[in-house]
Every structure is written in C-alpha cells, then in structure tokens.
Design an enzyme around this catalytic site. Structure first.
Site, mmCIF file in Angstrom:
data_model
loop_
_atom_site.group_PDB
_atom_site.id
_atom_site.type_symbol
_atom_site.label_atom_id
_atom_site.label_comp_id
_atom_site.label_asym_id
_atom_site.label_seq_id
_atom_site.Cartn_x
_atom_site.Cartn_y
_atom_site.Cartn_z
ATOM 1 N N CYS A 129 37.065 94.640 36.846
ATOM 2 C CA CYS A 129 36.842 95.407 37.021
ATOM 3 C C CYS A 129 37.847 96.690 37.312
ATOM 4 O O CYS A 129 37.961 97.286 36.176
ATOM 5 C CB CYS A 129 35.574 95.223 37.897
ATOM 6 S SG CYS A 129 33.889 96.107 37.873
ATOM 7 N N LYS A 144 42.018 90.605 43.672
ATOM 8 C CA LYS A 144 41.680 92.496 42.746
ATOM 9 C C LYS A 144 42.292 93.309 43.632
ATOM 10 O O LYS A 144 42.310 93.545 44.830
ATOM 11 C CB LYS A 144 39.438 92.471 42.970
ATOM 12 C CG LYS A 144 39.857 93.710 42.101
ATOM 13 C CD LYS A 144 38.646 93.929 42.115
ATOM 14 C CE LYS A 144 37.531 95.314 41.151
ATOM 15 N NZ LYS A 144 36.492 95.568 41.404
ATOM 16 N N GLU A 190 33.213 88.986 36.378
ATOM 17 C CA GLU A 190 33.428 88.956 37.913
ATOM 18 C C GLU A 190 32.438 88.811 38.653
ATOM 19 O O GLU A 190 31.469 89.198 38.140
ATOM 20 C CB GLU A 190 34.277 90.155 38.090
ATOM 21 C CG GLU A 190 34.195 91.321 39.699
ATOM 22 C CD GLU A 190 34.453 92.380 39.701
ATOM 23 O OE1 GLU A 190 35.098 92.694 40.882
ATOM 24 O OE2 GLU A 190 33.507 93.498 39.206
#
Length: 265
Positions: free
Chosen positions: A142, A106, A40
């Site tokens: 993440c 995301k 990321e």
C-alpha cells in the site's frame, strides 16, 4: 511468468475471507498460474478490534494457507496481520507449496490524509524479495508505493517484478494517484509493477467497516516503461497475467535510471 491477481473485498469475518481465498486460489491454479496475490488486509478488513482478530485467528489462518498452497501447488501471497503486545504488524505472508512461509512487514505506515496507521500498527524495517520458479519478485504494501527508494532497492536485489498489495483509501483523486504511482514506480525502478488493491465496496456491495481504507479497485499491471498492460475496474475479479520479464532487462539497458542515479537513490 504466469500469475493471478485476486481483487477482492475482505470483511472482518476471517472464515468468510478464508473461503474467498480458497475459491480464487483454486481458480488460479486451474489457469496454470504459478502464484496468486491477494490484497493487503485480506485476513481481515481494517477496522476496530484488529489486534484481537489477529490474536484469535493468526495461527489457524496460517495453517489453512499452508495447507491450501500444498493442495493447489501454487504460491499464495496474501495480506494478513500478527499481534504484538499492544499493536499489530501489517504483513504480506508468502505461502509456498513446499510448506515454507515468509513474510514482509509493511515499512511505510499510512500516517496521511487524516489517518494514523502507526497508532495501532508496528512498522517493519527490512525489504523482502522472494524467488518463485527462479524469478526474483519484490514485495510491498500500500503506502510503500509512494517511496521510490524501496522499489530501487528491490530492483537492485534482482527483482524484475514487484507486487504491491493494497487496501487503498478512497477520496478525491485517489484512484488517479494510485495509477500514477504504480506506473512511476515501474519507470524509476526498471521493473514490472503489479499493483493490486481491495475492490471498491461501493461497487461490490460487500459490507465493510465504514471508516478506514477499504479499497477503490483499479488494480493494474505496468511494464517497466510505464505502459499499462492490465487494468481493472472496481469489481471483484480474478485477473490472470502472463509476462515476459526479460522486458525489464531491455528497459534497464535503454533507460538505466538506477545505474545513473545520484544523491543516494
């Protein structure tokens, strides 16, 4: 399936980050890897001015990655950003050697531990699986790793491997949480999990912004029964991984957690 994990530290200087991507991708291609994963925020480390960076560099960044994938013959999966009217979108870009590009935005934003990603980042809505060499692979970023239902959905869409790219925030027991979460997602989704984070700048000495999640290293690969197959420390490193993904089918047969699930899981 043979692939590479590039545990690196990025900075806010996009050309330097791109050069690092070129170097590691070339090494991965020479090893015979079919794809390479970067963390990321590889395009730019988290920090102030991220939207301006995305506005100025996104187009040239994408063009360079498409060229690199074509030159090396492997798929590149890399953390990047796109600008909206007033925010950015936190993405995993997927660059195939054919010139095709896909992206995962995301879904779960990091509004935790005193950090509020949603102030500056626009959330995605849709899970994404991709196909490489006839194998289906799920993508996550993440904070997504804390949400089992996403990984259940990726598994139900046919993924036997999910890749989690992160820039994990440092703090008390955060490395331990990262490792536990990666193994748990493998166990509760009958998948291999490749959890790749930014390296630890305290180890690498790379100059990163002082605030925000900038990496702790400790990337790992877990099999579907929670066994750690590869484990890294805090340093920058290219890890070559070769998995027999048929083990995911054996795990699903032995412990059919998704078939047995209730309560909307």
């Amino acid at each position: 399936m043979k692939f590479a994990l590039a545990q690196i530290n990025s900075t806010t200087t996009v050309p330097d980050n791109l050069e690092k991507v070129r170097t590691y991708t070339g090494e991965a291609a020479e090893s015979g890897a079919r794809f390479i994963v970067f963390p990321e925020a590889t395009m730019s480390a988290f920090g102030s001015g991220l939207r301006t960076i995305a506005e100025e560099h996104a187009e040239s960044w994408r063009a360079a990655l498409q060229d690199l994938a074509a030159e090396t013959g492997i798929t590149i999966i890399v953390g990047e950003f796109a600008a909206t009217a007033d925010k950015v979108i936190n993405l995993l870009g997927v660059y195939a050697p054919t010139g095709e590009r896909r992206e995962y935005a995301k879904i779960h934003l990091y509004d935790a531990f005193g950090f509020k990603e949603s102030d500056t980042v626009e959330a995605g809505e849709d899970p994404l699986v991709i196909d490489i060499d006839d194998e289906t692979i799920g993508l996550a970023l993440c904070y997504d790793i804390r949400f089992p239902k996403l990984f259940a959905e990726l598994s139900r869409r046919g993924a036997r491997l999910a890749v989690v790219a992160a820039s994990w925030g440092a703090g008390e027991r955060k490395v331990e949480q990262w490792e536990i979460l990666a193994r748990a997602r493998a166990l509760d989704s009958n998948m291999f999990i490749a959890a790749l984070g930014q390296a630890d700048p305290e180890v690498t000495g790379v100059d990163v912004p002082k605030k925000g999640p900038t990496g702790v290293g400790h990337s790992l690969v877990s099999d579907p029964l929670g066994k750690v197959l590869h484990s890294l420390d805090g340093a920058e490193r290219l890890e070559i991984v070769d998995l027999d993904l048929n083990a995911a089918d054996s795990a699903a047969e032995a412990v059919p957690v998704l078939a047995n699930a209730k309560l909307g899981y």
